[in-house]
Design an enzyme around this catalytic site. Structure first.
Site, PDB file in Angstrom:
ATOM      1  CE  LYS A  16       0.862   0.832   4.320  1.00 35.08           C
ATOM      2  NZ  LYS A  16       1.845   2.082   5.074  1.00 35.08           N
ATOM      3  CG  ASP A 144      -0.591  -0.751   7.715  1.00 34.15           C
ATOM      4  OD1 ASP A 144      -0.655   0.110   7.856  1.00 34.15           O
ATOM      5  OD2 ASP A 144       0.889  -0.434   7.743  1.00 34.15           O
TER       6      ASP A 144
END
Length: 311
Positions: A16, A144
């Site tokens: 990401k 995350d």
């Protein structure tokens, strides 16, 4: 438990970019409230799970993984053991991780491994939790990990693990400039806190609670790269640049050679440059490569952890 029908399952999960990252004041418990806009990009980790009596992990792929732990401190092993303990599964698993996301690069590679492991083991073991059942486990593993499970574009608040999907359309083109060094996330946060303390007269007190700016949400909703370039922000960038001053030169280079904007991703040191098109991405990549800077071209958003193969 239901019988093991599959002998091997391969799952891929994305790295990401944090296109927006705001950090609140340091709390009494040592944590910060954060507000992030995550975008999953087309740089994937792949985890292959096969049945075993014990838990093990090994690494393949283009990245030097010599320094990575293979014991319980590895997030993939932690994910497999957490799923086994919560579902009463008594066997183990042998994990093979094909690594493509830079290590300690601020792109959530370890979190992607954990998310892919959860999906792979759930499929392999027939534990049947599915994505919705795996999300609470993902949140226990790290801020995350839920995003790597879900993918797309999302707002993360709280410690970063309270996710809400963000409406997004179109594709964004990124050139990632990679660094040979890793930056420790706790060190970057600590440096930010010191910087804020030292400059409190100029900066003023930090808010306890933070949120993602409306401008950045609007930019991804309409798929407009120019608007996103104007709205991108990372509070951790000032600390990353203190710890790695060469990143300042890199940002200036990219922005002077056609990037709409550059940003340190998360705690760094990966720098993400936003461009208009695949052609512009190729041109910028060429420029950076000629300066011996390792680069990758990616697009976003992409889906989260998905089964590629099971047999």
């Amino acid at each position: 438990m239901s019988p093991i029908l599959k002998r091997t399952v391969t799952v891929r999960a994305p790295g990401k970019i944090n296109v927006f990252f705001r950090v609140g004041a340091l709390q009494d418990d040592g944590y910060h409230d954060v507000a992030s806009l995550y975008q999953a990009v087309s740089l994937f980790e792949e985890v292959t799970a096969t049945p075993a009596d014990e838990f093990s992990v090994r690494f393949t792929g283009p990245i030097d993984t010599a320094g990575l732990a293979t014991d319980d401190s590895n997030l993939a092993i932690a994910a497999a053991k957490l799923l086994a303990s919560r579902t009463g599964y008594t066997g183990g698993v042998a994990l093979t991780v094909l690594k493509r996301v830079p290590i300690a690069g601020g792109m959530g590679g370890g979190s992607a491994d954990a998310a892919a492991t959860l999906v792979a083991c759930d499929e392999l073991w027939g534990t049947g939790l599915g994505r919705s059942g795996l999300l609470p486990l993902a949140a226990e593993l790290g801020a995350d990990v839920p995003f790597a499970l879900e993918g797309g574009t999302a707002v993360g608040t709280g410690r970063g693990d309270e996710l809400s999907p963000a409406l997004a359309q179109g594709a964004f083109h990124w050139v990632l400039a990679l660094s040979d060094m890793g930056l420790s996330t706790p060190l970057v946060y600590g440096t930010l806190d010191q910087h804020r303390d030292a400059h409190v007269g100029d900066l003023g007190p930090q808010p306890d609670l933070v949120k993602v700016d409306t401008a950045v949400l609007q930019a991804v909703r309409i798929g407009d790269a120019d608007s996103l370039a104007d709205a991108m922000h990372n509070d951790l960038q000032v600390a990353a640049l203190k710890l790695a001053p060469e990143l300042s030169e890199l940002l200036e280079l990219g922005e002077s050679r056609g990037a709409l904007a550059g940003i340190v991703s998360g705690s760094g040191p990966t720098v993400a440059f936003l461009v208009h098109s695949a052609q512009e991405a190729a041109e910028l990549r060429g420029t950076l490569t000629r300066r011996d800077i390792r680069t990758l071209v990616v697009t976003g958003p992409v889906p989260g952890a998905r089964v590629l193969d099971a047999h």
